[in-house]
Structure formats: C-alpha cells, structure tokens
Design a protein around this motif. Sequence first.
Motif, PDB file in Angstrom:
ATOM      1  N   LEU A 249     -46.708  11.839 -22.248  1.00  0.00           N
ATOM      2  CA  LEU A 249     -46.325  10.465 -23.112  1.00  0.00           C
ATOM      3  C   LEU A 249     -46.746   9.684 -21.813  1.00  0.00           C
ATOM      4  O   LEU A 249     -46.024   9.629 -20.606  1.00  0.00           O
ATOM      5  N   VAL A 250     -47.440   8.602 -21.874  1.00  0.00           N
ATOM      6  CA  VAL A 250     -47.916   7.619 -20.848  1.00  0.00           C
ATOM      7  C   VAL A 250     -47.230   6.308 -21.316  1.00  0.00           C
ATOM      8  O   VAL A 250     -47.314   5.925 -22.563  1.00  0.00           O
ATOM      9  N   MET A 251     -46.402   5.617 -20.114  1.00  0.00           N
ATOM     10  CA  MET A 251     -46.082   4.176 -20.706  1.00  0.00           C
ATOM     11  C   MET A 251     -46.459   3.406 -19.180  1.00  0.00           C
ATOM     12  O   MET A 251     -46.626   3.898 -18.235  1.00  0.00           O
ATOM     13  N   GLY A 252     -46.779   2.167 -19.853  1.00  0.00           N
ATOM     14  CA  GLY A 252     -47.327   1.120 -18.984  1.00  0.00           C
ATOM     15  C   GLY A 252     -47.879   0.171 -19.740  1.00  0.00           C
ATOM     16  O   GLY A 252     -47.530   0.031 -20.643  1.00  0.00           O
ATOM     17  N   PRO A 253     -48.880  -0.623 -19.172  1.00  0.00           N
ATOM     18  CA  PRO A 253     -49.621  -0.636 -17.713  1.00  0.00           C
ATOM     19  C   PRO A 253     -48.253  -1.297 -16.822  1.00  0.00           C
ATOM     20  O   PRO A 253     -47.468  -2.001 -17.426  1.00  0.00           O
ATOM     21  N   MET A 254     -48.084  -0.807 -15.464  1.00  0.00           N
ATOM     22  CA  MET A 254     -47.303  -1.599 -14.543  1.00  0.00           C
ATOM     23  C   MET A 254     -47.756  -2.636 -13.827  1.00  0.00           C
ATOM     24  O   MET A 254     -49.004  -2.325 -13.260  1.00  0.00           O
ATOM     25  N   PRO A 255     -47.261  -3.731 -13.537  1.00  0.00           N
ATOM     26  CA  PRO A 255     -48.070  -4.809 -12.885  1.00  0.00           C
ATOM     27  C   PRO A 255     -48.106  -4.507 -11.211  1.00  0.00           C
ATOM     28  O   PRO A 255     -48.856  -4.875 -10.757  1.00  0.00           O
ATOM     29  N   SER A 256     -47.211  -3.422 -10.738  1.00  0.00           N
ATOM     30  CA  SER A 256     -47.210  -2.937  -9.434  1.00  0.00           C
ATOM     31  C   SER A 256     -46.624  -1.587  -9.102  1.00  0.00           C
ATOM     32  O   SER A 256     -45.708  -1.259 -10.158  1.00  0.00           O
ATOM     33  N   MET A 257     -46.913  -1.018  -8.129  1.00  0.00           N
ATOM     34  CA  MET A 257     -46.118   0.319  -7.718  1.00  0.00           C
ATOM     35  C   MET A 257     -44.699   0.140  -7.759  1.00  0.00           C
ATOM     36  O   MET A 257     -44.130   0.869  -8.048  1.00  0.00           O
TER      37      MET A 257
ATOM     38  N   ALA B 194     -39.537   7.210 -29.179  1.00  0.00           N
ATOM     39  CA  ALA B 194     -38.305   6.225 -30.013  1.00  0.00           C
ATOM     40  C   ALA B 194     -37.064   6.576 -29.216  1.00  0.00           C
ATOM     41  O   ALA B 194     -36.121   5.527 -29.187  1.00  0.00           O
ATOM     42  N   PHE B 195     -36.840   7.755 -29.033  1.00  0.00           N
ATOM     43  CA  PHE B 195     -35.402   8.085 -28.355  1.00  0.00           C
ATOM     44  C   PHE B 195     -35.271   7.237 -27.039  1.00  0.00           C
ATOM     45  O   PHE B 195     -34.231   6.621 -26.789  1.00  0.00           O
ATOM     46  N   ILE B 196     -36.157   7.310 -26.156  1.00  0.00           N
ATOM     47  CA  ILE B 196     -36.111   6.671 -24.953  1.00  0.00           C
ATOM     48  C   ILE B 196     -35.754   5.064 -25.168  1.00  0.00           C
ATOM     49  O   ILE B 196     -35.149   4.384 -24.509  1.00  0.00           O
ATOM     50  N   GLY B 197     -36.815   4.740 -26.240  1.00  0.00           N
ATOM     51  CA  GLY B 197     -36.800   3.237 -26.445  1.00  0.00           C
ATOM     52  C   GLY B 197     -35.297   2.754 -26.860  1.00  0.00           C
ATOM     53  O   GLY B 197     -34.716   1.648 -26.665  1.00  0.00           O
ATOM     54  N   THR B 198     -34.536   3.760 -27.820  1.00  0.00           N
ATOM     55  CA  THR B 198     -33.388   3.328 -28.039  1.00  0.00           C
ATOM     56  C   THR B 198     -32.370   3.286 -26.896  1.00  0.00           C
ATOM     57  O   THR B 198     -31.397   2.514 -26.750  1.00  0.00           O
ATOM     58  N   GLU B 199     -32.393   4.501 -26.287  1.00  0.00           N
ATOM     59  CA  GLU B 199     -31.349   4.582 -25.192  1.00  0.00           C
ATOM     60  C   GLU B 199     -31.612   3.581 -23.860  1.00  0.00           C
ATOM     61  O   GLU B 199     -30.864   3.158 -23.242  1.00  0.00           O
ATOM     62  N   GLN B 200     -33.182   3.280 -23.652  1.00  0.00           N
ATOM     63  CA  GLN B 200     -33.321   2.393 -22.483  1.00  0.00           C
ATOM     64  C   GLN B 200     -33.969   1.146 -22.999  1.00  0.00           C
ATOM     65  O   GLN B 200     -35.023   0.656 -22.351  1.00  0.00           O
ATOM     66  N   LYS B 201     -33.354   0.485 -23.949  1.00  0.00           N
ATOM     67  CA  LYS B 201     -34.182  -0.341 -24.390  1.00  0.00           C
ATOM     68  C   LYS B 201     -34.660  -1.656 -23.370  1.00  0.00           C
ATOM     69  O   LYS B 201     -35.608  -2.206 -23.341  1.00  0.00           O
ATOM     70  N   ASN B 202     -33.504  -2.033 -22.711  1.00  0.00           N
ATOM     71  CA  ASN B 202     -33.721  -2.954 -21.735  1.00  0.00           C
ATOM     72  C   ASN B 202     -34.627  -2.689 -20.624  1.00  0.00           C
ATOM     73  O   ASN B 202     -35.348  -3.601 -20.095  1.00  0.00           O
ATOM     74  N   LEU B 203     -34.551  -1.446 -20.294  1.00  0.00           N
ATOM     75  CA  LEU B 203     -35.586  -0.971 -19.315  1.00  0.00           C
ATOM     76  C   LEU B 203     -36.886  -0.977 -19.691  1.00  0.00           C
ATOM     77  O   LEU B 203     -37.805  -1.155 -18.851  1.00  0.00           O
ATOM     78  N   ILE B 204     -36.971  -0.257 -20.784  1.00  0.00           N
ATOM     79  CA  ILE B 204     -38.398  -0.280 -21.173  1.00  0.00           C
ATOM     80  C   ILE B 204     -39.132  -1.623 -21.254  1.00  0.00           C
ATOM     81  O   ILE B 204     -40.443  -1.585 -21.221  1.00  0.00           O
ATOM     82  N   GLY B 205     -38.417  -2.506 -21.983  1.00  0.00           N
ATOM     83  CA  GLY B 205     -39.138  -3.744 -22.403  1.00  0.00           C
ATOM     84  C   GLY B 205     -40.440  -3.746 -23.066  1.00  0.00           C
ATOM     85  O   GLY B 205     -40.564  -3.331 -24.151  1.00  0.00           O
ATOM     86  N   GLU B 206     -41.285  -4.286 -22.407  1.00  0.00           N
ATOM     87  CA  GLU B 206     -42.720  -4.656 -22.899  1.00  0.00           C
ATOM     88  C   GLU B 206     -43.759  -3.372 -22.869  1.00  0.00           C
ATOM     89  O   GLU B 206     -44.922  -3.628 -23.260  1.00  0.00           O
TER      90      GLU B 206
END
Length: 348
Positions: free
Chosen positions: A317-325, A288-300
């Motif tokens: 803490l896992v974040m993703g999935p990513m469309p590409s490397m 939640a803290f990352i989402g607040t601080e880096q909202k535009n970066l984290i996105g969807e």
Amino acid sequence: MKAVLGAGYALVLAVLFSIRLVAQETELEAPQPAKADVASSSLSEDEQKIENALTALRNGNITRGTAILHVEAREGNAEAMFHLAELYRLGVGRDVSVPVALMFYRLASVSGHKRASLSLANLLFFEGDGTEKGYSEALSVWQTLSLEGDLESTYLLGMVYWNGDAAVERDPIRGYGLVWRAVEEGYKDAVQHELVMRSILSQEARDAAIEYGTSLEIEGFSDERIASNLLVDHQGASLLAQDASKAADAKTDAARAFVYEKPDDWTTVWRLEVGSTMRQDKLQRYRAFIGTEQKNLIGELISDSVPSAVQPGFYRLVMGPMPSMSKAVNICVALSKAGFPCKVQAPE
C-alpha cells in the motif's frame, strides 16, 4: 545556520528515519495463536517470572503480565524494567507515555541493561521532546555503546554526524568513518548507506574517515570536525558552503505549490509504504481503515497498491505523493505511533 550537503545526504537521512520508526514488513494476516505458558528448567527463577509475564501479554492478559513486571521491577529486575518501558512506549494496555517509558529505560540502563540503553538513546533522539538536553543524552549513550562495540550505535552515530542532525555539527568524515566501521564489523543495514557516502566523498576524505574508523577506540569522539579541508566536490567547491536558508525557502515554496495527484511512477516521488499482502482487495480495506482512524493525518494523500519489489507475489500500500522528506517523515512517525507499520521511500 546549518548548511546543506545535497540530495545524496537527504536520501540517506530519509532511509535512516524509515529504519528507526518502521516496523518490519509483515503480511496483513491474523496474528498467530499465542504460546502456552510453559515453565523451562533452563531458566532462573527471575527469568521464569519474566517469561510468565511475557506469556500473559502474548495471550492478551495485559493486567496480569504488567502486574508481574511491576513486581519484578520493584525488586530491581532490569529485564522487567525494560519490558515495562516497551509497554509504555507502544501503549500496550494503556495510553502511550514517552516520559514513563524513558524512566523505565533509564532505570534498566543504570542496572546495565544494554538493550535498554540503546532503546533509551533511540527514543530520546527520534521521539523525545526535541530539546538539546535530550539529544545530548542520546548521543552520550550511543557514544558509550559504540566504544563498547555496539554496531547499531556506531551506525546511528555515523548517520547523525554525516547529516549534522540535532545538537551535532555536520562532520561527514567522522560520519563516514563510523558507518564504514559498522559495515566492516558486519552490520548489514549500513551497507547501502556506506555506498552512497563513498560516492560523494573524495578518495582523500574516505582515507581519512577509514583511518578514524579503524582507530575509533583510541580517537573517541570530539566536537572538532575531522579534516574539513577535504570536504570538496569534484569541481573543488566546498560541500559545506551551501546556504541552508535558501534550501528551506525553496522547500517552502515547493510545498505551497504542491498538488496531490497520482504520479505515473511512484518511484519518482516521496511516498509512504504501509503494509503488504498478497491480495489487493485486502490492501484497500486496510487503507479504508487507516483513513477512518487517521482521517486528519491522511488528508489529501492518494493511495495505490503496487507490486512489492522485494516480495514476489505481494502488493504494498503506497500513499502520497509527499511534498517533502520532512512531511513524509512526520506523517510516518504519526502512523507508526498509531500502530500502522510505515516506511518513508525517497525518489529514485
């Protein structure tokens, strides 16, 4: 246009980025109390001044610590220059300034500070301005350090030649020879990558690479690719023959059609791992803290807590999935710069 060597190469490249850009795994607990400023009779006068500066920084007195380092740097103290470069690179007590960090790294490097030389090359290559001049300077520093026996430089050069990154034409045999040399000399971070490379190259190609790695001090570095005639797969097709533009088009199409959904198995997708702790609720607060601080970066991006494979009883803490490397690497770089430890993990 550069060719593509296949999935094995992309995997190695992703791991390389995670090593260079990610802080070591650490539990998300409160920091340990700072050490007291204690003089040591074993230190010289200059060394004691540096230790006093670092103690002040550890105690949160950024102004005092930085002032001491600046005074020492003006006196020609390479260690002070190195630590100032670190402060400007990380943005401790100030905004991040890569140009100023590079200036201090260069000054320390010219004074013979090996760690500053390595940090200079790493910063130029991984976080520099992306110009050919910057890449060339980084490669030159790595090559000099490698010939002097620095194993990290040898390993990084091996990865660069293997992938054909930046200003370097792809030279897999030279790359494998350098990574093999690093492993032989005891550089543990290179072990898994050497295994991946070994599985791709033929026996003849490996022999040529090992011959180069063994005689590195004599052979040195050149722009001429080593034994490109040996770069064939098991069917005899050239490993350098794939068209990079087709691969780029395929990645673009995949990115456009990408849907951010939680996967059934996180190990099957490109993903980020950010921090670890023994408590899942703490991970969610961290997210939640990352989402607040880096909202535009984290996105969807979707987040989840998963058991750590290397730390029993811990969760990551896992974040993703990513469309590409490349997308994963770009976000991980930004998170790391913002102070959030991050690893890029490739599909298994």
